[in-house]
Write a protein that holds these residues in place. Structure first.
Motif, mmCIF file in Angstrom:
data_model
loop_
_atom_site.group_PDB
_atom_site.id
_atom_site.type_symbol
_atom_site.label_atom_id
_atom_site.label_comp_id
_atom_site.label_asym_id
_atom_site.label_seq_id
_atom_site.Cartn_x
_atom_site.Cartn_y
_atom_site.Cartn_z
ATOM 1 N N ALA A 71 37.291 34.688 45.201
ATOM 2 C CA ALA A 71 37.808 34.352 44.426
ATOM 3 C C ALA A 71 39.307 34.214 45.989
ATOM 4 C CB ALA A 71 38.755 34.750 43.259
ATOM 5 N N ILE A 72 39.826 33.901 45.761
ATOM 6 C CA ILE A 72 41.132 33.479 46.251
ATOM 7 C C ILE A 72 42.385 33.442 45.929
ATOM 8 C CG2 ILE A 72 42.048 32.109 48.190
ATOM 9 C CD1 ILE A 72 39.691 29.859 48.248
ATOM 10 N N LEU A 73 42.856 34.413 45.738
ATOM 11 C CA LEU A 73 44.131 34.986 45.160
ATOM 12 C C LEU A 73 45.394 34.541 46.056
ATOM 13 C CD1 LEU A 73 43.024 38.670 44.656
ATOM 14 C CD2 LEU A 73 42.766 36.373 43.125
ATOM 15 N N GLY A 74 45.853 34.065 45.536
ATOM 16 C CA GLY A 74 47.856 33.111 46.076
ATOM 17 C C GLY A 74 48.933 34.679 45.207
ATOM 18 N N ASP B 150 41.913 29.886 44.060
ATOM 19 C CA ASP B 150 41.599 29.989 42.553
ATOM 20 C C ASP B 150 42.575 30.190 41.107
ATOM 21 O OD1 ASP B 150 39.065 29.657 42.682
ATOM 22 O OD2 ASP B 150 39.066 31.083 44.420
ATOM 23 N N LEU B 151 44.139 31.157 42.212
ATOM 24 C CA LEU B 151 45.081 31.975 41.102
ATOM 25 C C LEU B 151 46.059 31.884 42.223
ATOM 26 C CD1 LEU B 151 45.158 34.082 38.015
ATOM 27 C CD2 LEU B 151 46.244 34.530 39.833
ATOM 28 N N GLN B 152 46.707 31.861 41.754
ATOM 29 C CA GLN B 152 48.526 31.843 42.346
ATOM 30 C C GLN B 152 49.340 32.449 41.456
ATOM 31 O OE1 GLN B 152 48.998 30.684 45.480
ATOM 32 N NE2 GLN B 152 50.997 32.315 44.813
ATOM 33 N N VAL C 282 37.196 46.877 39.326
ATOM 34 C CA VAL C 282 37.153 45.613 39.515
ATOM 35 C C VAL C 282 36.585 46.785 41.526
ATOM 36 C CG1 VAL C 282 39.598 45.411 39.770
ATOM 37 C CG2 VAL C 282 38.627 43.668 40.264
ATOM 38 N N SER C 283 36.646 45.194 42.444
ATOM 39 C CA SER C 283 36.726 45.435 44.139
ATOM 40 C C SER C 283 37.178 44.571 44.211
ATOM 41 C CB SER C 283 34.384 45.362 44.020
ATOM 42 O OG SER C 283 34.892 45.363 44.975
ATOM 43 N N PHE C 284 37.627 43.810 45.866
ATOM 44 C CA PHE C 284 38.528 43.345 46.252
ATOM 45 C C PHE C 284 37.580 42.535 47.785
ATOM 46 C CE2 PHE C 284 41.165 44.946 43.236
ATOM 47 C CZ PHE C 284 42.136 44.065 42.901
ATOM 48 N N LYS C 285 36.543 43.609 47.761
ATOM 49 C CA LYS C 285 36.080 42.987 48.825
ATOM 50 C C LYS C 285 35.172 41.750 49.344
ATOM 51 C CE LYS C 285 32.401 46.649 51.234
ATOM 52 N NZ LYS C 285 32.037 48.014 51.071
ATOM 53 N N ILE D 15 44.313 39.163 33.933
ATOM 54 C CA ILE D 15 43.531 38.378 34.106
ATOM 55 C C ILE D 15 43.150 38.078 36.067
ATOM 56 C CG2 ILE D 15 45.232 35.687 34.351
ATOM 57 C CD1 ILE D 15 46.348 36.347 32.592
ATOM 58 N N ILE D 16 43.985 38.676 36.557
ATOM 59 C CA ILE D 16 43.583 38.847 37.903
ATOM 60 C C ILE D 16 41.979 39.104 37.769
ATOM 61 C CG2 ILE D 16 44.153 39.713 40.411
ATOM 62 C CD1 ILE D 16 47.297 39.634 39.518
ATOM 63 N N ALA D 17 42.103 40.604 37.338
ATOM 64 C CA ALA D 17 40.863 41.462 37.226
ATOM 65 C C ALA D 17 39.460 40.597 36.800
ATOM 66 C CB ALA D 17 41.196 42.787 36.389
ATOM 67 N N SER D 18 39.396 40.103 35.549
ATOM 68 C CA SER D 18 38.881 38.929 34.998
ATOM 69 C C SER D 18 37.907 38.381 35.930
ATOM 70 C CB SER D 18 39.421 38.549 33.727
ATOM 71 O OG SER D 18 39.942 39.488 32.471
ATOM 72 N N LEU D 19 39.330 37.585 36.497
ATOM 73 C CA LEU D 19 39.074 36.792 37.907
ATOM 74 C C LEU D 19 37.764 36.689 38.874
ATOM 75 C CD1 LEU D 19 38.856 33.368 39.028
ATOM 76 C CD2 LEU D 19 41.046 34.568 40.201
ATOM 77 N N LEU D 20 37.939 38.409 38.724
ATOM 78 C CA LEU D 20 36.867 38.825 40.628
ATOM 79 C C LEU D 20 35.789 38.682 40.024
ATOM 80 C CD1 LEU D 20 39.919 40.770 41.952
ATOM 81 C CD2 LEU D 20 38.976 39.324 42.992
ATOM 82 N N GLN D 21 36.211 39.967 38.470
ATOM 83 C CA GLN D 21 34.891 40.537 37.215
ATOM 84 C C GLN D 21 33.689 38.853 37.578
ATOM 85 O OE1 GLN D 21 35.774 42.032 34.998
ATOM 86 N NE2 GLN D 21 36.563 43.688 35.289
ATOM 87 N N SER D 22 34.269 38.059 37.550
ATOM 88 C CA SER D 22 33.465 37.018 37.041
ATOM 89 C C SER D 22 33.249 35.850 38.835
ATOM 90 C CB SER D 22 34.052 35.767 36.342
ATOM 91 O OG SER D 22 35.538 35.221 37.558
#
Length: 242
Positions: free
Chosen positions: A31-34, A128-130, A57-60, A20-27
């Motif tokens: 993204a701002i992650l909590g 975006d996602l907590q 996936v990248s978090f850069k 779920i988290i990776a899909s958000l980052l891919q799109s």
């Protein structure tokens, strides 16, 4: 709206949360992650590290804001949540250090540190996602059951049950901090999407109470029922009453 996903194994539990988290980052690479600490998300973070290392996936370009931190622990203390996040996730992915945020538990003035964290969240914009775990007394973050709950980040006195639950990480109960700095319920509910994860037989009754019981400040997680986009991931044991 609650979307409940029951998983059949530890591996599936972790893969589902990480997916779920990776899909958000891919799109949405920005993204701002909590993010959350505790035993529940450890396997999720391990899976995210795997996905990063294989190039999925990248978090850069992403940023992160953690739920809470103990008050009175230096950042390099073995049980500080800053150190937890560094060791369990941040040090193994490409997220920029300056884009990772954990409340300051070592600040000389915790009340001011809470206000500073509130300002930081306001400047960041909507999360975006907590990611959330769930305490045995229904707490999310360190928002303990009470007659009323606080919206913005604030200092909270930890219930004895919460301290006992965390005592296994410290040499003795006497060394478990008595207070923490946490995002408030208002901060949490402002997120676009909430990912609540719970596993184990010991969470079965409280997660049913949180998701199916009355909405009450005596079970802070029950307020998630008011949110429009909550995904709940449980294993079979935690989800037995759902």
């Amino acid at each position: 709206m609650l979307n409940i996903i029951k998983t059949n194994s530890e591996q599936q539990f972790n893969e589902t949360g990480a997916g779920i988290i990776a899909s958000l980052l891919q799109s949405n690479p920005r993204a701002i992650l909590g993010l959350a600490t505790g035993s529940t998300p450890v396997g999720v973070y391990e899976k995210l590290i795997e996905l990063y290392k294989e190039g999925s996936v990248s978090f850069k370009q992403a940023s992160s804001y953690n739920l809470d931190e103990y008050i009175g622990l230096p950042v390099d203390h073995p049980e500080s949540y800053r150190r937890f996040m560094d060791e369990k996730l941040f040090n193994h992915i490409d997220i920029l250090s300056e884009n990772t945020h954990v409340p300051s538990g070592a600040a000389a003035n915790p009340e001011q540190a809470a206000k500073d964290y509130a300002n930081l969240l306001d400047e960041a914009g909507q999360i975006d996602l907590q990611l959330l775990g769930l305490g045995h007394n229904g707490h999310i973050g360190f928002n303990e059951p009470a007659e009323e709950l606080t919206g913005p980040p604030h200092v909270v006195k930890l219930e004895e049950r919460t301290r006992l639950a965390n005592a296994r990480f410290f040499p003795s109960i006497d060394e478990v901090p008595t207070h923490a700095l946490t995002m408030g319920i208002g901060s949490i509910l402002q997120a676009k999407q909430i990912l609540l994860m719970a596993k184990g037989e010991d969470k079965a009754k409280v997660i049913a109470k949180a998701l199916k019981g009355p909405i009450t400040t005596k079970c802070p997680a029950s307020l998630l029922q008011t949110h429009s986009n909550v995904v709940v991931v449980v294993d079979q044991a935690a989800g037995r009453y759902l």
